[in-house]
Design an enzyme around this catalytic site. Structure first.
Site, PDB file in Angstrom:
ATOM      1  NE  ARG A  37      -4.398  -1.531   1.762  1.00  0.00           N
ATOM      2  CZ  ARG A  37      -5.354  -1.842   2.640  1.00  0.00           C
ATOM      3  NH1 ARG A  37      -5.220  -1.495   3.903  1.00  0.00           N
ATOM      4  NH2 ARG A  37      -6.440  -2.486   2.255  1.00  0.00           N
ATOM      5  CE  LYS A 199     -20.082 -17.285   9.506  1.00  0.00           C
ATOM      6  NZ  LYS A 199     -20.245 -16.295  10.561  1.00  0.00           N
ATOM      7  N   GLY A 356      -8.043  -9.001   1.189  1.00  0.00           N
ATOM      8  CA  GLY A 356      -6.895  -9.327   2.034  1.00  0.00           C
ATOM      9  C   GLY A 356      -6.471 -10.789   1.950  1.00  0.00           C
ATOM     10  N   GLY A 379     -12.294  -4.597   1.765  1.00  0.00           N
ATOM     11  CA  GLY A 379     -13.733  -4.316   1.855  1.00  0.00           C
ATOM     12  C   GLY A 379     -14.257  -3.508   0.674  1.00  0.00           C
TER      13      GLY A 379
HETATM   14  C1  3PG Z   1      -8.753  -1.829   4.805  1.00  0.00           C
HETATM   15  O1  3PG Z   1      -7.735  -2.235   5.375  1.00  0.00           O
HETATM   16  O2  3PG Z   1      -9.478  -2.570   4.137  1.00  0.00           O
HETATM   17  C2  3PG Z   1      -9.055  -0.374   4.875  1.00  0.00           C
HETATM   18  O3  3PG Z   1      -8.003   0.322   5.446  1.00  0.00           O
HETATM   19  C3  3PG Z   1     -10.367  -0.111   5.601  1.00  0.00           C
HETATM   20  O4  3PG Z   1     -10.264  -0.463   6.938  1.00  0.00           O
HETATM   21  P1  3PG Z   1     -11.564  -0.638   7.830  1.00  0.00           P
HETATM   22  O5  3PG Z   1     -12.211  -1.927   7.380  1.00  0.00           O
HETATM   23  O6  3PG Z   1     -11.102  -0.688   9.248  1.00  0.00           O
HETATM   24  O7  3PG Z   1     -12.474   0.525   7.554  1.00  0.00           O
END
Ligand code: 3PG
Ligand code: MG
Length: 408
Positions: A37, A199, A356, A379
């Site tokens: 990142r 899930k 991730g 996310g």
């Molecule tokens: C991530 O790591 O996906 C982003 O930095 C968002 O983090 P968060 O899910 O804590 O909002």
């Protein structure tokens, strides 16, 4: 098409530029364990340095819950940032708003970089407080959002600042949105999605959207067990959601209606214990022993998936097909990643991956460089694939002023 102002569209020369970044990087023992990142921010940072901007980096780190948590300070990010910038000095401000922040910004000279402390030490950030956004905005002249991976959050530093300053997308934002837009708008078909994870219930919206937009949907991971169970297979002690039977069947029916071919495992690695080097055996999906659990896809499944991928032009991958963190349950994930990598290298497939766990599994297979594109988002990548509008991207689009047509 997603249209928004880019770096060239705003004046940054000699300006104080607030850059929302995602420095929420994996760390262990105070050291960054994956600096992807950080490296992906360099195109924006180098552009701003060249333009002699005063660069103020804003970011959150983890989830401190609106209070100061020493272990969640961004201070340990100063050195890795500096290293990524070729040894350039990176300054640190102990707060992201208030006198300390203003003091630090005031000392900043043209072309210098300042990192401010974790935005989430203030509860107002996650609440999307207008007052907090204004306080942040008061630190700079213009705002650049280069945090696509945080743009699913309607937080003050993502959407709020846009109300007070001229804004533009950074290079990474531009790249992420460009590639991810292509998935639904211009990618070459047939297009496949590989979805894994534990899930069905947490990926319902994803599965719904993918059955409508993909030609092939490849399902692995524990969520495949839920589908197999819904189809009447005995899954033994495999992780599955027995309450999701009707939902799983509905997803399969909808896929058929939309002409999306769904592929499920035909054989699995069945383990008698969930631990490294546990006793396990490869069985067909209709022969999972009552006291065993499916933890990975089997070789026939790898072959089935690989044949389907060989007939596709594009693949989007979110979620590993097996419990890759525990060896030898990583074999299916590695084999599938190798197939995608091979097809990508032969220019037969455009491969896009995000999330991730997915990126961790590709990195475990040593194949992150072998894909066409790896998103920095978790996310936000998922929500994009669900077909949702991300608030941070929407704020950028709102600021877009279409260029006037040239007079004839
Ligand atoms: C991530 O790591 O996906 C982003 O930095 C968002 O983090 P968060 O899910 O804590 O909002
Ligand atoms: Mg996270």
């Amino acid at each position: 098409m997603v249209a928004f102002p880019r770096l060239e569209d705003i004046n940054v020369t000699n300006k104080t530029v607030l850059v929302r970044t995602d420095l929420n990087v994996p760390m262990s023992g105070g050291k960054v364990t994956d600096n992807t990142r950080i490296l992906r921010l360099l195109p924006t940072l180098n552009y701003l340095i060249k333009k002699k901007a005063r660069i103020v980096l804003l970011s959150h780190f983890e989830r401190p819950g609106g209070k100061f948590v020493p272990s969640m300070s961004l201070a340990p990010l100063v050195d890795p940032l500096s290293a990524a910038l070729g040894g350039k000095d990176v300054k640190f401000g102990v707060d992201c708003v208030g006198p300390a922040a203003h003091e630090a910004v005031k000392k900043l000279k043209s072309g210098e970089v300042l990192l401010l402390e974790n935005l989430r030490f203030h509860a107002e950030e996650e609440k999307g407080s207008a007052h907090f956004a204004r306080e942040l905005a008061s630190l700079g002249d213009v705002f650049v959002n280069d945090a696509f991976s945080c743009s699913h959050r309607a937080h003050a530093s993502i959407t709020g600042i846009a109300d007070y300053l001229p804004i533009a997308a950074g290079r990474l934002m531009e790249q992420e949105v460009g590639v991810l837009t292509s998935i639904f708008e211009s990618a070459e078909h047939p297009i496949a999605a590989i979805v894994g994870g534990s899930k069905v219930s947490s990926k319902l919206e994803l599965l719904d959207n993918l059955t409508k937009t993909m030609d092939v949907l490849i399902i692995g991971g524990a969520m495949a067990n839920t589908f197999l169970h819904a189809q009447g297979h005995k899954v033994g002690e495999s992780l599955h959601e027995s309450g999701m039977k009707a939902v799983a069947l509905r997803i399969l029916k909808n896929a058929e209606k939309h002409g999306c071919e769904v592929l499920l495992p035909v054989d699995v690695v069945a383990a008698f214990e969930f631990k490294a080097q546990a006793r396990c055996r490869i069985v067909d999906v209709d022969a999972i022993p009552a006291h065993a659990m499916a933890v990975d896809i089997g070789p026939d499944t790898v072959e089935l998936f690989s044949q389907a991928l060989a007939g596709c032009k594009t693949v989007v991958w979110n979620g590993p097909p097996g419990a890759f963190e525990t060896s030898p349950f990583d074999a299916g994930s590695i084999a599938l990643a190798r197939i995608v990598a091979k097809l990508t290298a032969r220019k037969k497939l455009v491969s896009i991956a995000g999330g991730g766990d997915t990126v961790a599994s590709l990195s475990h297979a040593g194949l992150t460089d072998a894909f066409s594109y790896i998103s920095t988002a978790g996310g936000a990548f998922l929500e994009w694939l669900e077909g949702k509008k991300l608030p941070g991207v929407a704020a950028l689009m709102k600021a877009h002023k279409p260029a006037r047509r040239a007079a004839r």
